[in-house]
Write a protein that holds these residues in place. Structure first.
Motif, PDB file in Angstrom:
ATOM      1  N   LEU A 135       0.825  -1.209   0.000  1.00 42.93           N
ATOM      2  CA  LEU A 135       0.000   0.000   0.000  1.00 42.93           C
ATOM      3  C   LEU A 135       0.859   1.260   0.000  1.00 42.93           C
ATOM      4  O   LEU A 135       0.468   2.282  -0.560  1.00 42.93           O
ATOM      5  CB  LEU A 135      -0.953  -0.016   1.197  1.00 42.93           C
ATOM      6  CG  LEU A 135      -2.341  -0.649   0.922  1.00 42.93           C
ATOM      7  CD1 LEU A 135      -3.150   0.248  -0.012  1.00 42.93           C
ATOM      8  CD2 LEU A 135      -2.215  -2.044   0.297  1.00 42.93           C
ATOM      9  N   ALA A 136       2.030   1.173   0.586  1.00 38.83           N
ATOM     10  CA  ALA A 136       2.960   2.300   0.483  1.00 38.83           C
ATOM     11  C   ALA A 136       3.383   2.499  -0.974  1.00 38.83           C
ATOM     12  O   ALA A 136       3.508   3.635  -1.455  1.00 38.83           O
ATOM     13  CB  ALA A 136       4.181   2.067   1.371  1.00 38.83           C
ATOM     14  N   GLY A 137       3.587   1.382  -1.680  1.00 35.19           N
ATOM     15  CA  GLY A 137       3.917   1.465  -3.099  1.00 35.19           C
ATOM     16  C   GLY A 137       2.774   2.040  -3.914  1.00 35.19           C
ATOM     17  O   GLY A 137       2.989   2.835  -4.837  1.00 35.19           O
ATOM     18  N   LEU A 138       1.539   1.659  -3.568  1.00 37.12           N
ATOM     19  CA  LEU A 138       0.373   2.185  -4.263  1.00 37.12           C
ATOM     20  C   LEU A 138       0.234   3.685  -4.019  1.00 37.12           C
ATOM     21  O   LEU A 138      -0.082   4.455  -4.941  1.00 37.12           O
ATOM     22  CB  LEU A 138      -0.887   1.449  -3.815  1.00 37.12           C
ATOM     23  CG  LEU A 138      -2.208   1.926  -4.438  1.00 37.12           C
ATOM     24  CD1 LEU A 138      -2.162   1.813  -5.956  1.00 37.12           C
ATOM     25  CD2 LEU A 138      -3.380   1.141  -3.864  1.00 37.12           C
ATOM     26  N   LYS A 139       0.475   4.103  -2.793  1.00 38.83           N
ATOM     27  CA  LYS A 139       0.386   5.533  -2.477  1.00 38.83           C
ATOM     28  C   LYS A 139       1.411   6.321  -3.289  1.00 38.83           C
ATOM     29  O   LYS A 139       1.114   7.390  -3.845  1.00 38.83           O
ATOM     30  CB  LYS A 139       0.613   5.747  -0.986  1.00 38.83           C
ATOM     31  CG  LYS A 139       0.474   7.197  -0.544  1.00 38.83           C
ATOM     32  CD  LYS A 139       0.538   7.323   0.970  1.00 38.83           C
ATOM     33  CE  LYS A 139       0.320   8.771   1.411  1.00 38.83           C
ATOM     34  NZ  LYS A 139       0.275   8.897   2.894  1.00 38.83           N
ATOM     35  N   LYS A 140       2.612   5.801  -3.358  1.00 38.90           N
ATOM     36  CA  LYS A 140       3.660   6.459  -4.134  1.00 38.90           C
ATOM     37  C   LYS A 140       3.268   6.535  -5.611  1.00 38.90           C
ATOM     38  O   LYS A 140       3.473   7.570  -6.273  1.00 38.90           O
ATOM     39  CB  LYS A 140       4.975   5.702  -3.971  1.00 38.90           C
ATOM     40  CG  LYS A 140       6.158   6.337  -4.680  1.00 38.90           C
ATOM     41  CD  LYS A 140       7.433   5.532  -4.418  1.00 38.90           C
ATOM     42  CE  LYS A 140       8.633   6.166  -5.137  1.00 38.90           C
ATOM     43  NZ  LYS A 140       9.871   5.378  -4.916  1.00 38.90           N
ATOM     44  N   ALA A 141       2.707   5.440  -6.129  1.00 43.82           N
ATOM     45  CA  ALA A 141       2.306   5.414  -7.533  1.00 43.82           C
ATOM     46  C   ALA A 141       1.227   6.451  -7.821  1.00 43.82           C
ATOM     47  O   ALA A 141       1.304   7.193  -8.810  1.00 43.82           O
ATOM     48  CB  ALA A 141       1.813   4.022  -7.914  1.00 43.82           C
ATOM     49  N   LEU A 142       0.211   6.522  -6.970  1.00 39.90           N
ATOM     50  CA  LEU A 142      -0.905   7.421  -7.223  1.00 39.90           C
ATOM     51  C   LEU A 142      -0.568   8.878  -6.945  1.00 39.90           C
ATOM     52  O   LEU A 142      -1.110   9.774  -7.599  1.00 39.90           O
ATOM     53  CB  LEU A 142      -2.116   6.987  -6.395  1.00 39.90           C
ATOM     54  CG  LEU A 142      -2.839   5.748  -6.925  1.00 39.90           C
ATOM     55  CD1 LEU A 142      -3.866   5.234  -5.922  1.00 39.90           C
ATOM     56  CD2 LEU A 142      -3.511   6.048  -8.258  1.00 39.90           C
ATOM     57  N   ASN A 143       0.309   9.137  -6.012  1.00 36.73           N
ATOM     58  CA  ASN A 143       0.715  10.525  -5.788  1.00 36.73           C
ATOM     59  C   ASN A 143       1.554  11.052  -6.947  1.00 36.73           C
ATOM     60  O   ASN A 143       1.609  12.257  -7.179  1.00 36.73           O
ATOM     61  CB  ASN A 143       1.465  10.663  -4.462  1.00 36.73           C
ATOM     62  CG  ASN A 143       0.511  10.668  -3.273  1.00 36.73           C
ATOM     63  OD1 ASN A 143      -0.668  11.006  -3.398  1.00 36.73           O
ATOM     64  ND2 ASN A 143       1.017  10.293  -2.112  1.00 36.73           N
ATOM     65  N   ASN A 144       2.225  10.147  -7.674  1.00 41.12           N
ATOM     66  CA  ASN A 144       2.765  10.446  -8.998  1.00 41.12           C
ATOM     67  C   ASN A 144       3.719  11.645  -8.995  1.00 41.12           C
ATOM     68  O   ASN A 144       3.601  12.553  -9.800  1.00 41.12           O
ATOM     69  CB  ASN A 144       1.598  10.699  -9.966  1.00 41.12           C
ATOM     70  CG  ASN A 144       2.032  10.680 -11.426  1.00 41.12           C
ATOM     71  OD1 ASN A 144       3.014  10.029 -11.778  1.00 41.12           O
ATOM     72  ND2 ASN A 144       1.301  11.372 -12.272  1.00 41.12           N
TER      73      ASN A 144
END
Length: 480
Positions: free
Chosen positions: A134-143
């Motif tokens: 989920l940390a990876g997903l947050k990083k991806a979506l914050n872009n």
């Protein structure tokens, strides 16, 4: 049963966050345990859509087949997964909050009898996996990713011919992707024009950009193939926003007619991909009297891009992507020898490389001259990809290197990144391979003098569209 729960908040609208996560092939971009993720059913994502995700294990890997069990756009998706060791149900919900979207992620594991007795011992490891994912997903979506930079001092491969050529292979692609950032930019509503989309790199680019939601105009020569490509994209992606234009881009009259149709329609172009190309093993002339390699590989993208500049400007922060070739590294720009006027000593691969070298010079000039117009202009080369053009035009090369060639999708990846990634818009005037800026000259003695660049730009003025926008900078020498 073992349950994981994680909550993140991202600075993205709920519909964009949902669209990115619902396509579970993106798992490979943000979940460190995901080694491979593919969609195995055609069409738009819906209840019943299946994904196959290969995940790393402490020893080896495991395949998980996910099925979309519930779908409430843009608020909730439930995926039911099955593997040899466990079943899993992922429930992901999305809610608008101040400043973005709140994402709740819950995973329920049901282990088989052999593994179930160890589930308690595995809990801490699973919790850690959930947090990291989920940390990876947050990083991806914050872009928020920086644009890549070329570091010639650190790039030893650019000073050694064999290592540099090795980067053109599938091994180079595999090496490069280890360092890539996710592409979560929302492409819905973005209009992208791709030439030469019937096969190879253009076809692979069109499929992937359509999957990501872009609205496409695809330029192809053969109406039958064009119709089949459009049907394939709809079947595979569910994206209905695909228009077809028929034109033989080796003929400047067709280029003009195409540009006139597009200008009359007035639809802004966010991304123009000049990909159409062919390697002619024998010297040919078009019906307009131009040597075919020059006409298709240089005069055509030059004329089309200049003609469509108003539509690029209208888009705001538009991007032009010129597809070149690693073969250009072997050639020094020579305007005198750019166009072969005889069949004696003609080499199709050399003519191809000369045209691509010249297109790179034009790319650099436009990047400089159009900086104030908000248009980023870059070039890419795909490495050595196993495309129909390579198979038919370079059969010996294909036979020798086929074990190391990239797939068309691997070769096209940098086109997709340049068209889609937010950080790619910060680059202009670059040559890219595997999402990284590259040296423009590999061999000593292949760098042209500024006077030769000026000569090329003056020569190309004869191939500009008659009613092209007045661009005073176009008549200046390119000093970059």
């Amino acid at each position: 049963m073992t349950i994981l729960r994680e909550v993140i908040t991202v600075k993205r609208p709920v519909d964009e966050a949902f669209a990115y996560v619902a396509d579970f092939t993106t798992t490979i971009e943000w979940d460190a345990t995901a080694l491979k993720a593919v969609k195995v059913t055609p069409g738009a994502i819906a209840v019943g859509t299946r994904f196959l995700v290969t995940c790393a294990m402490p020893v080896g890997s495991i395949d998980i087949e996910y099925t979309v069990a519930e779908l409430e756009i843009p608020n909730r998706i439930v995926l039911s997964g099955k593997s040899k060791l466990f079943d899993i149900e992922d429930t992901i919900t999305f809610a608008t909050v101040s400043g973005g979207t709140k994402i709740n992620y819950q995973a329920e594991f049901k282990f088989g009898p052999l593994v179930g007795s160890l589930s308690g011992m595995m809990q801490s490891g699973l919790d850690k996996m959930g947090r990291e994912s989920l940390a990876g997903l947050k990083k991806a979506l914050n872009n928020r990713f920086p644009a890549p930079k070329y570091d010639g001092a650190a790039n030893v491969a650019d000073r050694l011919i064999i290592p540099k050529l090795a980067r053109f292979t599938r091994h180079g692609y595999t090496r490069g992707r280890k360092h890539w950032n996710p592409i979560s930019a929302d492409l819905r509503g973005k209009h992208m024009l791709i030439t030469g989309a019937s096969t190879g790199l253009g076809h692979a680019s069109a499929l992937e950009l359509a999957r990501r939601g872009a609205e496409l105009t695809l330029v192809m020569r053969n109406p039958i193939k064009a119709k089949a490509v459009k049907a394939e994209i709809l079947r595979e992606t569910g994206n209905e926003n695909v228009a077809i234009e028929i034109a033989d881009l080796s003929l400047l009259a067709h280029v003009d007619a195409l540009a006139e149709r597009l200008l009359s329609a007035g639809r802004p172009i966010d991304v123009l991909v000049n990909n159409a190309g062919a390697l002619y093993n024998e010297r040919l002339e078009t019906s307009e009297g131009l040597e075919a390699s020059f006409a298709l590989l240089l005069a055509s993208p030059y004329r089309l891009t200049l003609a469509l500049k108003p539509l690029l400007q209208a888009a705001g922060r538009a991007r032009v992507i010129n597809v070149v070739s690693g073969g250009m590294y072997s050639q020094k720009l020579s305007v005198k020898n750019l166009v072969s006027d005889t069949s004696d000593g003609y080499s199709g691969s050399v003519a191809y490389a000369k045209a691509k070298r010249a297109l790179m010079v034009v790319t650099r000039h436009w990047a400089s001259a159009w900086r104030g117009d908000g248009i980023a202009v870059n070039a890419m080369h795909p490495g050595w990809a196993d495309t129909p053009g390579v198979q038919t035009s370079l059969p010996l090369f294909h036979a020798i290197t086929r074990f190391a060639l990239r797939s068309p999708a691997e070769g096209a990846d940098t086109i997709v990144w340049m068209a889609a990634a937010t950080e790619a818009s910060k680059l202009s005037g670059q040559l890219l391979l595997d999402r990284e800026p590259q040296t423009l000259y590999l061999l000593r003695g292949t760098q042209e003098a500024p006077a030769e660049r000026k000569k090329l730009l003056q020569f190309m003025e004869d191939f500009a569209p008659v009613d092209a926008p007045n661009d005073a900078a176009q008549k200046q020498a390119h000093a970059g």
